[in-house]
Structures are given as structure tokens and as C-alpha cells.
Design a protein around this motif. Sequence first.
Motif, PDB file in Angstrom:
ATOM      1  N   THR A 258       0.701  -1.089  -0.130  1.00  0.00           N
ATOM      2  CA  THR A 258       0.137  -0.113   0.016  1.00  0.00           C
ATOM      3  C   THR A 258       0.942   1.133   0.069  1.00  0.00           C
ATOM      4  OG1 THR A 258      -0.319   0.397   2.383  1.00  0.00           O
ATOM      5  CG2 THR A 258      -1.449  -1.371   1.646  1.00  0.00           C
ATOM      6  N   ASP A 259       0.432   2.243  -0.247  1.00  0.00           N
ATOM      7  CA  ASP A 259       0.958   3.740  -0.028  1.00  0.00           C
ATOM      8  C   ASP A 259       0.474   3.985   1.364  1.00  0.00           C
ATOM      9  OD1 ASP A 259      -1.821   4.327  -0.589  1.00  0.00           O
ATOM     10  OD2 ASP A 259      -1.318   5.891  -2.205  1.00  0.00           O
ATOM     11  N   GLU A 260       1.033   5.122   1.841  1.00  0.00           N
ATOM     12  CA  GLU A 260       0.678   5.743   3.083  1.00  0.00           C
ATOM     13  C   GLU A 260      -0.946   6.145   3.424  1.00  0.00           C
ATOM     14  OE1 GLU A 260       2.162   6.290   5.891  1.00  0.00           O
ATOM     15  OE2 GLU A 260       4.440   6.081   5.148  1.00  0.00           O
ATOM     16  N   ALA A 261      -1.337   6.456   2.311  1.00  0.00           N
ATOM     17  CA  ALA A 261      -2.808   6.901   2.287  1.00  0.00           C
ATOM     18  C   ALA A 261      -3.650   5.932   2.656  1.00  0.00           C
ATOM     19  CB  ALA A 261      -3.326   7.681   1.013  1.00  0.00           C
ATOM     20  N   ALA A 262      -3.473   4.533   2.074  1.00  0.00           N
ATOM     21  CA  ALA A 262      -4.360   3.492   2.064  1.00  0.00           C
ATOM     22  C   ALA A 262      -4.031   2.625   3.549  1.00  0.00           C
ATOM     23  CB  ALA A 262      -4.143   2.515   0.833  1.00  0.00           C
ATOM     24  N   ALA A 263      -3.048   3.038   4.090  1.00  0.00           N
ATOM     25  CA  ALA A 263      -2.573   2.237   5.429  1.00  0.00           C
ATOM     26  C   ALA A 263      -2.828   2.904   6.570  1.00  0.00           C
ATOM     27  CB  ALA A 263      -0.839   2.110   5.590  1.00  0.00           C
ATOM     28  N   THR A 264      -3.498   4.239   6.351  1.00  0.00           N
ATOM     29  CA  THR A 264      -4.029   4.978   7.893  1.00  0.00           C
ATOM     30  C   THR A 264      -4.894   4.173   8.705  1.00  0.00           C
ATOM     31  OG1 THR A 264      -5.762   5.797   6.510  1.00  0.00           O
ATOM     32  CG2 THR A 264      -3.615   7.317   6.444  1.00  0.00           C
ATOM     33  N   GLU A 265      -5.527   3.313   8.346  1.00  0.00           N
ATOM     34  CA  GLU A 265      -6.272   2.647   9.465  1.00  0.00           C
ATOM     35  C   GLU A 265      -5.786   1.172   9.865  1.00  0.00           C
ATOM     36  OE1 GLU A 265     -10.522   2.726   8.921  1.00  0.00           O
ATOM     37  OE2 GLU A 265     -10.679   4.739   7.610  1.00  0.00           O
ATOM     38  N   LEU A 266      -4.612   1.029   9.453  1.00  0.00           N
ATOM     39  CA  LEU A 266      -3.941  -0.408   9.891  1.00  0.00           C
ATOM     40  C   LEU A 266      -3.399  -0.092  11.343  1.00  0.00           C
ATOM     41  CD1 LEU A 266      -1.906  -1.308   6.715  1.00  0.00           C
ATOM     42  CD2 LEU A 266      -3.967  -2.462   7.495  1.00  0.00           C
ATOM     43  N   GLN A 267      -3.738  -0.998  12.093  1.00  0.00           N
ATOM     44  CA  GLN A 267      -3.200  -1.060  13.555  1.00  0.00           C
ATOM     45  C   GLN A 267      -1.943  -1.496  13.785  1.00  0.00           C
ATOM     46  OE1 GLN A 267      -5.306   0.590  15.826  1.00  0.00           O
ATOM     47  NE2 GLN A 267      -6.351   0.972  14.248  1.00  0.00           N
ATOM     48  N   GLY A 268      -1.164  -2.279  12.883  1.00  0.00           N
ATOM     49  CA  GLY A 268       0.130  -3.304  13.195  1.00  0.00           C
ATOM     50  C   GLY A 268       1.123  -2.368  12.476  1.00  0.00           C
ATOM     51  N   ARG A 269       1.185  -1.212  12.104  1.00  0.00           N
ATOM     52  CA  ARG A 269       2.113  -0.517  11.297  1.00  0.00           C
ATOM     53  C   ARG A 269       3.375  -0.700  11.531  1.00  0.00           C
ATOM     54  NH1 ARG A 269       2.628   4.129   7.718  1.00  0.00           N
ATOM     55  NH2 ARG A 269       4.791   4.133   7.181  1.00  0.00           N
ATOM     56  N   GLU A 270       3.686  -0.520  12.903  1.00  0.00           N
ATOM     57  CA  GLU A 270       5.092  -0.549  13.569  1.00  0.00           C
ATOM     58  C   GLU A 270       5.810  -1.882  13.196  1.00  0.00           C
ATOM     59  OE1 GLU A 270       7.715  -0.054  17.757  1.00  0.00           O
ATOM     60  OE2 GLU A 270       5.559   0.236  17.716  1.00  0.00           O
ATOM     61  N   TYR A 271       4.983  -3.119  13.299  1.00  0.00           N
ATOM     62  CA  TYR A 271       5.554  -4.219  13.197  1.00  0.00           C
ATOM     63  C   TYR A 271       5.717  -4.769  11.691  1.00  0.00           C
ATOM     64  CZ  TYR A 271       5.637  -9.480  12.714  1.00  0.00           C
ATOM     65  OH  TYR A 271       5.967 -10.689  12.170  1.00  0.00           O
ATOM     66  N   TYR A 272       4.733  -4.356  10.682  1.00  0.00           N
ATOM     67  CA  TYR A 272       4.756  -4.242   9.611  1.00  0.00           C
ATOM     68  C   TYR A 272       6.257  -3.482   8.788  1.00  0.00           C
ATOM     69  CZ  TYR A 272      -0.260  -5.045   9.989  1.00  0.00           C
ATOM     70  OH  TYR A 272      -1.291  -5.569  10.293  1.00  0.00           O
ATOM     71  N   ASP A 273       6.568  -2.276   9.284  1.00  0.00           N
ATOM     72  CA  ASP A 273       7.479  -1.736   8.790  1.00  0.00           C
ATOM     73  C   ASP A 273       9.008  -2.415   9.240  1.00  0.00           C
ATOM     74  OD1 ASP A 273       6.197   0.307   7.566  1.00  0.00           O
ATOM     75  OD2 ASP A 273       6.487   1.678   9.382  1.00  0.00           O
ATOM     76  N   PHE A 274       8.877  -3.002  10.515  1.00  0.00           N
ATOM     77  CA  PHE A 274       9.968  -3.575  11.163  1.00  0.00           C
ATOM     78  C   PHE A 274      10.368  -5.069  10.049  1.00  0.00           C
ATOM     79  CE2 PHE A 274      11.470  -7.381  13.624  1.00  0.00           C
ATOM     80  CZ  PHE A 274      12.585  -6.741  14.036  1.00  0.00           C
ATOM     81  N   VAL A 275       9.219  -5.691   9.927  1.00  0.00           N
ATOM     82  CA  VAL A 275       9.505  -6.777   8.856  1.00  0.00           C
ATOM     83  C   VAL A 275      10.084  -6.394   7.654  1.00  0.00           C
ATOM     84  CG1 VAL A 275       8.238  -8.523   7.672  1.00  0.00           C
ATOM     85  CG2 VAL A 275       7.515  -8.028   9.912  1.00  0.00           C
TER      86      VAL A 275
END
Length: 262
Positions: free
Chosen positions: A230-247
Motif C-alpha cells: 500500500t501507499d501511506e494513504a491506504a494504510a492509515t487505518e492499519l493497527q499493526g504499522r510498527e510491526y509491518y515496517d519492522f518486517v
Amino acid sequence: MEVIIRPNIDHAVDLVVKLIVSRIKEKPDTTLGLATGRTMERVYARLIASGVSFAQCQTFNLDEYIGLRHADPNSYRSYMKAHLFDHVEINLANTHVPDGSAADLKKAARDYESLIADAGGIDLQLLGIGYAGHIGFNEPLSSFKSRTRDKALTPTTRAQNAEMFGGDADNVPKRALTMGVGTILDASELVLLATGAAKAAIVAKAVEGPITSMVSASAIQMHPNCKVVTDEAAATELQGREYYDFVFENEPEWKGFRCAEN
């Protein structure tokens, strides 16, 4: 599942293109499942610019409107020719789109499943996601075991696709022939691309919400090799952002992709 969030639509599209190109280079006779839509036009434009050869590839599109012949300018066969097939090295005999104009739609659906099986299955299936939460045209209440079949389209989907039909949802066909959810899940790898703030809520439901036939895209949670980009705009309601970025920052598979962006 892996969720990869890029800064903007260009970075998201670039990552998907690099992934597809890498798969074709690894396996020149890759069988690709293809999707349509505005965002996919960017993907196909950059695949053309990449110069990658599709000469040994087979392709299978997710769906086609019922009642439109392949030559109709609004058909997905016409879409694919305009946005990809006419601009790359590919054998058109190896490109497949469901036959929405078939006299016997059930037979056409069975034949499409047979073609996929004869190709050895789909190696990489490219997906978008609709506002109704559909992948392909698998509208709410689609069985997760469904195969290619004819399906009625929701008013939401017809409104979303109205732009291609003069802006009038009434001009959008009411039914489509689509790969089933089960057909999609049979692919070896899934790559779902979603961009824009309007997709944020449905992306969150598909990725982090309950697995439900009301959101057919939620079935991707069950796939062992699925990537959601996704781009940032489509990701704004995701709760697990920190983990996704870490992976993304730490998985060895993505090292080459990260370096290519720098």
C-alpha cells in the motif's frame, strides 16, 4: 502475510513492478494472474518500461464483464491489449481472459479452470481490492471455496467502475465472469496492491479484520505467501504499522528491494 507500506503511490507501484520482474527473471515461463483498474495501469506502464520479456509467460485475468465481446472497447481483453499486451514481447495465444460473451457461461467457467490447471496453476496472482471488499468480482458472501463462475455485481462495484462507462453506473454490466476465491487462493503467491485514502477502511478490514465472506479479500489472510503493498494513504487505518515496517526493514527477502529505492 506481509504488509509493506511505501511513502506514496509511485513507491508502492515500483515495488510491485520490481517483484513481478524478479519473478519473471527467476522463472521466465512464469504464469501470471492479472488484474485491471486505474492503479494497475501504472503497474503495466512500468512493466513495459522495464523491458522485461513475457515471451515464455502465460497470463490469466481475474474477470470479464458478461455480455461484452473481447473486441468491445470496455472489455478487459481490450484493456489488457491497450495497457500491456500490445506493448511487450508476449504470445497472445498464451494470454487468457474469461469469455463473458459465451453462450454457455458455466462451460466457459469450467474451461477457464481447466486452462489454469493445464498451465500448472498460477505462480503469482496480482490483485486489487474493491470498495465492497472484493478480489476479482467476488462480491460479498462469495464462498472461499468458489471457483470461476458468473456473479452479480453490487451497486457499489458498478458505481466504482462507472468511469469506464461514461460515468454512468447504469451503463456498467450487471454481471461478470470471475475467478473464484478458491481459484485465487490456489495461486502460489498473492500480491495485493491498494492505494489512496478511499481504500484505507477496506484494506484494514481485509488485512486485520475477521475472515468473513462479507469481505472476500479477507481470505488472503489464509494464504501462506501473500504480500499486501500500500501507499501511506491506504494504510492509515492499519493497527499493526510498527510491526509491518519492522518486517520490511529486516526480512532478508526485501534487502534488494530496499537498496533499489536508495
